[in-house]
Design a protein around this motif. Sequence first.
Motif, mmCIF file in Angstrom:
data_model
loop_
_atom_site.group_PDB
_atom_site.id
_atom_site.type_symbol
_atom_site.label_atom_id
_atom_site.label_comp_id
_atom_site.label_asym_id
_atom_site.label_seq_id
_atom_site.Cartn_x
_atom_site.Cartn_y
_atom_site.Cartn_z
ATOM 1 N N CYS B 331 0.851 -1.185 0.000
ATOM 2 C CA CYS B 331 0.000 0.000 0.000
ATOM 3 C C CYS B 331 0.891 1.241 0.000
ATOM 4 N N ILE B 332 0.759 2.041 -1.041
ATOM 5 C CA ILE B 332 1.613 3.237 -1.154
ATOM 6 C C ILE B 332 1.269 4.264 -0.065
ATOM 7 N N VAL B 333 0.012 4.306 0.335
ATOM 8 C CA VAL B 333 -0.369 5.249 1.395
ATOM 9 C C VAL B 333 0.351 4.864 2.690
ATOM 10 N N GLU B 334 0.381 3.557 2.953
ATOM 11 C CA GLU B 334 1.076 3.091 4.156
ATOM 12 C C GLU B 334 2.578 3.380 4.052
ATOM 13 N N HIS B 369 -4.887 6.807 5.995
ATOM 14 C CA HIS B 369 -4.680 5.364 5.901
ATOM 15 C C HIS B 369 -5.685 4.609 6.746
ATOM 16 N N ALA B 370 -6.173 5.252 7.814
ATOM 17 C CA ALA B 370 -7.175 4.606 8.671
ATOM 18 C C ALA B 370 -8.567 4.642 8.022
ATOM 19 N N GLY B 371 -8.677 5.271 6.860
ATOM 20 C CA GLY B 371 -9.953 5.265 6.147
ATOM 21 C C GLY B 371 -10.829 6.472 6.427
ATOM 22 N N LEU B 419 -10.592 6.484 0.463
ATOM 23 C CA LEU B 419 -11.533 7.524 0.890
ATOM 24 C C LEU B 419 -12.744 7.004 1.648
ATOM 25 N N SER B 420 -13.322 7.864 2.420
ATOM 26 C CA SER B 420 -14.608 7.696 3.105
ATOM 27 C C SER B 420 -14.839 6.309 3.691
ATOM 28 N N GLY B 421 -13.991 5.977 4.631
ATOM 29 C CA GLY B 421 -14.234 4.779 5.429
ATOM 30 C C GLY B 421 -13.880 3.465 4.765
ATOM 31 N N LYS B 422 -13.345 3.500 3.552
ATOM 32 C CA LYS B 422 -12.951 2.239 2.900
ATOM 33 C C LYS B 422 -11.735 1.657 3.614
ATOM 34 N N PRO B 432 -1.672 -5.546 12.165
ATOM 35 C CA PRO B 432 -2.460 -4.396 12.583
ATOM 36 C C PRO B 432 -2.215 -3.205 11.661
ATOM 37 N N GLN B 433 -3.189 -2.323 11.590
ATOM 38 C CA GLN B 433 -3.065 -1.111 10.797
ATOM 39 C C GLN B 433 -1.900 -0.286 11.319
#
Lengths: 187, 437
Positions: B331-334, B369-371, B419-422, B432-433
């Motif tokens: 995941c590039i965001v991570e 990243h947490a959505g 985005l938006s809770g995904k 874990p996240q």
Amino acid sequence: MSPETLSIFSPALAARFDALVSNYPVKRSALVPMLLYAQDEVGYLSDGVIAEIARRLGLTELDVRNVASYYSMLRFKPAGRYNIQVCTNICCMLRGAYELYDRFQEELNIGPHGTTPDGLFSLEEVECIGACSWAPAIQVNYSFHDELTPDLVAGILADYRAQAGVPTDRSSSVGWKAQAERTKEHA
Amino acid sequence: MPRLVSHPDEVKIVSRRFGQGAANIDRYIELGGYESVKKCLAQTPDWIVNEVKASNLRGRGGAGFSTGMKWSFVPKQSPKPKYILVNGDESEPGTCKDHLIFLHDPHAVIEGTIIAGLAVGAKTGFIYLRGEYRYLLEIVEKAVADAYARGFLGKNIFGSGTEFEIVTQTGAGAYEVGEESALMESLEGKRGIPRIKPPFPAVVGLYGGPTVINNAETIATVPHVIATGAAAYAELGTPRNGGTRLFCLSGHIQRPGVYELPMGYNLKKMIYEVGGGIANGNQLKAVVPGGSSTPVLRPEEIDIGMDFDQVGKAGSMLGSGGVVVIDDHTCIVEFALRTIGFYQHESCGWCIPCREGTDWLQKSLTRFHAGFGKAADIDNIQYLAENMLGRTFCPLGDAAAMPTIAFVKKFRKEFEDHLSGKPCPFAREGVPQLTVA
Ligand SMILES: Cc1cc2nc3c(=O)[nH]c(=O)nc-3n(C[C@H](O)[C@H](O)[C@H](O)COP(=O)(O)O)c2cc1C
Ligand code: FES
């Protein structure tokens, strides 16, 4: 100068400090190494350590604390006898550093940045330790262990317990020994 | 012990003594060591500077500045003592080459430091290693003591009547101390806060004296330049990018390791042939070409020569030689979050754009990243990073902003997918996240 502060360092370390300060055009240049070497011996930067280093360099304690608080390896509280530092920076992360860090927590039964009740191990997550091509990597005090997997964790801990003379019911250091053998081959 | 690797395309110059026991002074001499410094003692300072200039050797610490040029900026006459300062702080994520130099060839660093001293008229050199490199510091200290015992260091080096002293120094944990002016502050016993430039270190540096600061690999290369000859060394690379360099391959690569390749070696070939391709049969998603601060490249952008100019033209930087390979399960965001987490942690806090900028970027990316990201955040992250560029006291702010901008620009879709809770589309079972605190 109280007798307590005089007795803080071993004669060997005190002699080393005397030599160190003469290395530089200004005495103060010895400050960062002195703090780290003092911590290595005493375990952390106690009030007594700060006071003695300040006295030796002719600085105020405040000045010494101000410098010490900048450096991430320096600490003002004791750590475990074996301080396990798991790199979770990018290269290690890509090769499973967080899984490794989790396994250390499970095996030691402590949380992030915790210390075991017997004081033997403490655990930290650290930034890149310069072993990126051999990731994931950790340092236990100053020793590097690289190319790790979670399955090697139990063996590493068992070896340090044995080194400390702590009886252990684990005989599972096989994985770790295999790792050591493999590393030797490539040395 | 870090594993050594090798590949037929390697041209081993700096790494030629790796694994040969050259930390031992006799062995180093047997392998041709300390011949270059003797050669230099018979020459003028100008000859040395010109030789290094002509070799097109450029700094291996990150910025790629011409080493000979840097040396030529040191004033010939100086009322204050001049110094050589070897930067062994090696903390840029992805970089582990100086580690191998200190481990396998510490005398090359010593010899290079003496040559630099002869070139600029310095009588003292400092070799600064990051605090974590204690076992390497011990190796270097032993090497320095052996060199003193032979009369290679001291009041009368090689019986030439010239004096040169080397002092080793440990850090105590701080990325920022790798920045040259912060390094001098640390060596002077202070917090590693950068100094305003100008004046540049070549004019006013350590203890106020003119100071040459070079990366450990740069310095270890100097004896080889002298031994090989400037022209022959320059020939190994590409125009204006002389010689070879140590590339640290890491991440999702089949055969990670430190490889010495000619400057200008093709990046795609480096990954697929030298490094054996992507690990676990996965596909390539991205490459960070020169340490964590350099802008990421997409797979279609990697057919480039790895020298300072070509990577610059491709919109990134050759940097410190850390090539981080990222596969399509990442995941590039991570990855962006972990990168910015580092810079947030390491920002010295001295200037506001860097201290606050890295903090806000980390907060935004953590939320993202947490959505809990909003569409507007994507542009805000980019806007924030763009406004840090060039506005910080030292380049650490740029080092944080540049990769962030590239992640957002080149992988915008991945940001949108959060985005938006995904939930993170790459979330791994049982992992874990990532929340960087
Ligand atoms: C935040 C920051 C960290 C740096 N860290 C290092 C480092 O760890 N090692 C290094 O050699 N150069 C580092 N540099 C680059 C140095 O400032 C300097 O340019 C370099 O040591 C010069 O040597 P060179 O010309 O041989 O590359 C860093 C720069 C910045 C801005
Ligand atoms: S990223 Fe872990 S050692 Fe460099």
